[in-house]
Design an enzyme around this catalytic site. Structure first.
Site, short mmCIF file in Angstrom:
data_model
loop_
_atom_site.label_atom_id
_atom_site.label_comp_id
_atom_site.label_asym_id
_atom_site.label_seq_id
_atom_site.Cartn_x
_atom_site.Cartn_y
_atom_site.Cartn_z
N HIS A 156 0.81 -1.22 0.00
CA HIS A 156 0.00 0.00 0.00
C HIS A 156 0.85 1.27 0.00
CE1 HIS A 156 0.34 -0.18 4.54
NE2 HIS A 156 0.41 1.13 4.37
N ASP A 186 0.15 -7.50 1.30
CA ASP A 186 0.60 -6.14 1.57
C ASP A 186 2.13 -6.05 1.63
OD1 ASP A 186 0.28 -3.46 1.87
OD2 ASP A 186 -0.22 -3.51 4.01
N SER A 262 4.55 2.48 7.88
CA SER A 262 4.24 1.34 7.03
C SER A 262 5.46 0.86 6.28
CB SER A 262 3.18 1.72 6.00
OG SER A 262 1.92 1.86 6.60
#
Length: 306
Positions: A156, A186, A262
């Protein structure tokens, strides 16, 4: 972001269930020519009450009681943009394959102690990932995983990216290409010139991770490169919804994780990667972050590199 889910925090007392989670807000887009390491004030309120899919709304994303546990991705970096790369899709030529180091040291014994030496050893291999597309800009995190110049991050983070730049700990900026992305897990792998790459981190083994193990989360929350936070492993195999895959197991930690973390590593007291930071819980809860377990991260990275 396309990975959004909404709902109030609820805790079941009968059948075990986790809370429903609200999405983290998008990291602010830096103004043209601005300093990406300056921290702007976060939007207020942190969770919009006028969101049609939010706590007070009735939009199509509204989640009712009894649904599966839903986790929103941490970064929310790209406001809009094209859909992410398909699983395993390649961009350009591959970098030379190199082995990913795995630890055989077993479980970590003893308490947290002084983790400053661990942070100092790990930080040079952690990078900031800057994304630019026609519609947005954003910042995430990543880390070097082999001597071939491969960097692991979240899918992402690079979703819809037109241009990717990796910023090393010494502030050198390197152009990067997306080797492959796997939205279902992911995960994404980037390639930078091997001659300019920092040393890779070593992965721990998921079977050696225990509840209570001290951990550090490293990355670039809100664009603050080189940030280190500490905590413990709060739970193993927490079943949550991540990426495009539906329900998956994840490590739960109370180490502070924020938008921009992230793709950064979660490391143990030996500096071994035990997880890839990917999500946080939102709503009436705090201190709850989730990481993709090391074994799944290694397997996914190897598939993308091959």
């Amino acid at each position: 972001m396309s990975h959004q889910a909404h709902g109030d925090a609820r805790f079941g007392l009968g059948e075990p269930r986790g809370p429903d989670f609200l999405p983290a807000p998008p990291a602010p887009a830096w103004p043209q020519g601005g300093d990406p390491f300056r921290v702007p004030a976060p939007p207020a309120p942190w969770t919009r009450q006028d969101d049609p899919g939010g706590p007070g709304g009735s939009g199509p994303n509204r989640r009712g009681p009894g649904r599966a546990v839903v986790v929103a991705v941490v970064a929310g970096l790209l406001a809009g943009g094209a859909a992410g790369a398909a699983a395993g899709r390649l961009t350009g030529d591959r970098a030379a394959a190199a082995p990913i180091a795995r630890s055989t040291a077993g479980p970590v014994n003893g308490g947290a102690g002084d983790l400053s030496d661990v942070a100092a050893r790990v930080q040079p291999s952690v990078v900031s990932v800057e994304i630019r597309s026609a519609r947005s800009r954003g910042t995430g995190s990543g880390f070097v995983i082999d001597r071939g110049g491969h960097v692991l991050t979240n899918a992402h983070v690079v979703e819809g990216a037109g241009e990717v730049t990796v910023v090393l700990a010494d502030r050198r900026r390197l152009g990067a290409r997306v080797v492959g992305a796997d939205p279902a897990n992911d995960l994404a792998v980037l390639a930078i010139p091997a001659g300019d790459s920092p040393p890779p981190l070593t992965f721990g083994r998921s079977a050696d991770v225990r509840v209570g193990d001290p951990v550090l989360a490293l990355g670039s929350p809100l664009g603050l490169q080189g940030t280190v936070t500490s905590g413990i492993v709060s739970a193993l195999s927490r079943e949550v919804s991540l990426g495009d895959s539906g329900r998956r197991s994840a490590l739960q930690t109370d180490a502070s994780i924020n938008p921009g973390n992230s793709g950064g590593p979660l490391v143990n007291a030996r500096g071994e990667v035990v997880g890839v930071n990917t999500a946080i819980a939102r709503g009436q809860v705090g201190g709850i972050g989730f990481a993709i377990p090391a074994d799944r991260a290694v397997d996914g990275a190897q598939r993308l590199i091959r």
